[in-house]
Design a protein around this motif. Structure first.
Motif: not given
Length: 263
Positions: A2-4, A62-63, A82-84, A222-224
């Motif tokens: 899991l990556l932020l 995921r978000a 915090r929201e994601v 950010p997904v990329t």
């Protein structure tokens, strides 16, 4: 894993929570070095140090959140994180790594993203991987394409990509100078939010639809960025230090000492 992923190198403050999945080992791949912000040309050739990584087999977003406001990155970033996490029913302790766009971008906004990511990762004992923010646009292109974003001071940040791999840049320059350089490099297409600021200059490098005012003018994803860093994360490769790509000195300057008063 899991990556932020976060990016504040443009007027958009962007955050995503992404799962990356393991694939098969890939020897000699340039993906790890490129993800860490190292140009592919600097990857050792045959006979040098081999680059080993795990290929990214799959990825699940995921978000994701994005708010466009160039003056509120500092106020927006942590609440968006915090929201994601809340949307994905995840906790900070569930994260395996942090990914951040390291620019190029304006000094203040870029510093918000890099310092927040570094502090977040340090508090959780996680690695933090930096990725060139322009790659968050260019990696999703095909053919030979330039990416341009706003550098203020009537300039743009730009880089050139070939089938998603960065082959030149990042650099900063006046739009007309950039266009002249692109022509010299036989690049005939450009994308990114920089085009919308100078539509007359970039008229020959974009479709008319690209120069309109779309809801999303092509900010870094950010997904990329998470996908680009995924191979390094899966291989447990230590990240390079987070060094923002400012490319020039900040607008703010240290005050000079007062002049002596003649008597």
């Amino acid at each position: 894993m899991l990556l932020l992923a976060v990016d504040t190198a443009t007027p958009a403050c962007s955050v995503a929570l992404v799962d990356v999945h393991r694939g098969q080992p890939a020897a000699g791949s340039a993906s790890v070095a490129t993800a860490a912000g190292v140009p592919a040309a600097e990857v050792p050739a045959a006979g040098g140090m081999a680059v080993e990584s795990m290929a990214v087999e799959g990825m699940t977003g995921r978000a994701q959140r994005r708010v466009v406001d160039p003056r509120k990155h500092a106020e927006l970033l942590v609440p968006l994180i915090r929201e994601v996490l809340d949307e994905a029913s995840a906790r900070p302790g569930d994260l395996d790594a942090v990914v951040v766009g390291i620019g190029p971008g304006p000094f203040t906004s870029l510093r918000v993203g890099v310092m927040t990511a570094e502090a977040f990762a340090d508090a959780l004992g996680l690695p933090a991987y930096g990725v060139c923010s322009l790659d968050g646009v260019g990696a999703d292109t095909s053919g030979r394409v330039a990416v341009a974003t706003d550098a203020r001071r009537r300039e743009v940040y730009w880089a050139v990509y070939h089938n998603g791999e960065r082959v030149d840049g990042p650099s900063v320059g006046r739009p007309q100078v950039v266009v002249d350089e692109l022509r010299r490099m036989s690049v005939h297409r450009a994308v990114g939010p920089g085009l919308h600021l100078y539509p007359d200059v970039f008229a020959d490098f974009a479709d008319l639809a690209d120069l309109a005012e779309p809801a999303d003018p092509g900010y870094p994803s950010p997904v990329t960025l998470a996908r680009l860093a995924g191979a390094a994360v899966l291989a447990n490769r230590p990240p390079a230090p987070l060094v923002p790509l400012y490319l020039r000195r900040p607008d703010a300057a240290q005050p000079r000492p007062p002049k002596a008063v003649a008597r």
